[in-house]
Design a protein around this motif. Structure first.
Motif, PDB file in Angstrom:
ATOM      1  N   SER A 126       0.842  -1.189   0.000  1.00  0.00           N
ATOM      2  CA  SER A 126       0.000   0.000   0.000  1.00  0.00           C
ATOM      3  C   SER A 126       0.877   1.239   0.000  1.00  0.00           C
ATOM      4  O   SER A 126       1.784   1.359   0.825  1.00  0.00           O
ATOM      5  CB  SER A 126      -0.905  -0.012   1.234  1.00  0.00           C
ATOM      6  N   LEU A 127       0.629   2.147  -0.922  1.00  0.00           N
ATOM      7  CA  LEU A 127       1.342   3.420  -0.990  1.00  0.00           C
ATOM      8  C   LEU A 127       0.306   4.518  -1.107  1.00  0.00           C
ATOM      9  O   LEU A 127      -0.474   4.536  -2.053  1.00  0.00           O
ATOM     10  CB  LEU A 127       2.288   3.453  -2.193  1.00  0.00           C
ATOM     11  N   LYS A 128       0.292   5.417  -0.141  1.00  0.00           N
ATOM     12  CA  LYS A 128      -0.648   6.536  -0.166  1.00  0.00           C
ATOM     13  C   LYS A 128       0.135   7.831  -0.205  1.00  0.00           C
ATOM     14  O   LYS A 128       1.080   8.014   0.564  1.00  0.00           O
ATOM     15  CB  LYS A 128      -1.549   6.503   1.062  1.00  0.00           C
ATOM     16  N   VAL A 129      -0.262   8.717  -1.099  1.00  0.00           N
ATOM     17  CA  VAL A 129       0.410   9.994  -1.269  1.00  0.00           C
ATOM     18  C   VAL A 129      -0.609  11.100  -1.013  1.00  0.00           C
ATOM     19  O   VAL A 129      -1.699  11.090  -1.584  1.00  0.00           O
ATOM     20  CB  VAL A 129       0.994  10.123  -2.698  1.00  0.00           C
ATOM     21  N   ALA A 130      -0.227  12.033  -0.160  1.00  0.00           N
ATOM     22  CA  ALA A 130      -1.113  13.161   0.156  1.00  0.00           C
ATOM     23  C   ALA A 130      -1.397  13.965  -1.112  1.00  0.00           C
ATOM     24  O   ALA A 130      -0.487  14.233  -1.899  1.00  0.00           O
ATOM     25  CB  ALA A 130      -0.462  14.059   1.202  1.00  0.00           C
ATOM     26  N   PRO A 131      -2.651  14.346  -1.332  1.00  0.00           N
ATOM     27  CA  PRO A 131      -3.002  15.073  -2.554  1.00  0.00           C
ATOM     28  C   PRO A 131      -2.369  16.460  -2.623  1.00  0.00           C
ATOM     29  O   PRO A 131      -2.198  17.003  -3.711  1.00  0.00           O
ATOM     30  CB  PRO A 131      -4.525  15.171  -2.502  1.00  0.00           C
ATOM     31  N   VAL A 152       1.037  -5.852   6.329  1.00  0.00           N
ATOM     32  CA  VAL A 152       0.889  -5.074   5.107  1.00  0.00           C
ATOM     33  C   VAL A 152       2.109  -4.164   4.973  1.00  0.00           C
ATOM     34  O   VAL A 152       2.529  -3.540   5.945  1.00  0.00           O
ATOM     35  CB  VAL A 152      -0.393  -4.210   5.138  1.00  0.00           C
ATOM     36  N   THR A 153       2.696  -4.115   3.780  1.00  0.00           N
ATOM     37  CA  THR A 153       3.779  -3.165   3.513  1.00  0.00           C
ATOM     38  C   THR A 153       3.099  -1.877   3.121  1.00  0.00           C
ATOM     39  O   THR A 153       2.545  -1.746   2.038  1.00  0.00           O
ATOM     40  CB  THR A 153       4.695  -3.676   2.392  1.00  0.00           C
ATOM     41  N   ARG A 154       3.098  -0.903   4.053  1.00  0.00           N
ATOM     42  CA  ARG A 154       2.344   0.335   3.843  1.00  0.00           C
ATOM     43  C   ARG A 154       3.265   1.523   4.008  1.00  0.00           C
ATOM     44  O   ARG A 154       3.975   1.632   5.011  1.00  0.00           O
ATOM     45  CB  ARG A 154       1.204   0.417   4.849  1.00  0.00           C
ATOM     46  N   VAL A 155       3.240   2.435   3.047  1.00  0.00           N
ATOM     47  CA  VAL A 155       4.005   3.666   3.106  1.00  0.00           C
ATOM     48  C   VAL A 155       3.042   4.820   2.856  1.00  0.00           C
ATOM     49  O   VAL A 155       2.247   4.773   1.920  1.00  0.00           O
ATOM     50  CB  VAL A 155       5.144   3.679   2.068  1.00  0.00           C
ATOM     51  N   VAL A 156       3.106   5.836   3.703  1.00  0.00           N
ATOM     52  CA  VAL A 156       2.266   7.021   3.558  1.00  0.00           C
ATOM     53  C   VAL A 156       3.202   8.219   3.422  1.00  0.00           C
ATOM     54  O   VAL A 156       4.071   8.415   4.257  1.00  0.00           O
ATOM     55  CB  VAL A 156       1.331   7.201   4.767  1.00  0.00           C
ATOM     56  N   VAL A 157       3.020   8.988   2.340  1.00  0.00           N
ATOM     57  CA  VAL A 157       3.852  10.161   2.087  1.00  0.00           C
ATOM     58  C   VAL A 157       2.974  11.381   2.097  1.00  0.00           C
ATOM     59  O   VAL A 157       1.953  11.414   1.478  1.00  0.00           O
ATOM     60  CB  VAL A 157       4.568  10.049   0.713  1.00  0.00           C
TER      61      VAL A 157
END
Length: 66
Positions: free
Chosen positions: A24-29, A61-66
């Motif tokens: 999971s990779l989430k990037v701030a809008p 879960v391999t999760r990265v939040v930027v």
């Protein structure tokens, strides 16, 4: 903002390399835009995902939040 194609390519690469984990990779809008080489940006994002995978527990879960 992290460009869509390098981000998607890095996630697809991580999913192929680590099929036993959800990635999971989430990037701030509102993340600032950058100009970069797409291939190098993909490698940077993949390296971050790879480190997250390496230092997390098996089955997580391999999760990265930027």
């Amino acid at each position: 903002m992290v460009a869509s194609r390098p981000r998607e390519a890095a996630v697809a690469h991580a999913e192929a390399v680590f099929p036993e984990r959800e990635v999971s990779l989430k990037v701030a809008p509102d993340l600032a835009a950058v100009r970069s080489d797409a291939t190098l940006l993909e490698q940077v994002v993949f390296n971050i995902l790879e480190n997250a995978h390496k230092y997390s527990s098996a089955g997580s879960v391999t999760r990265v939040v930027v």
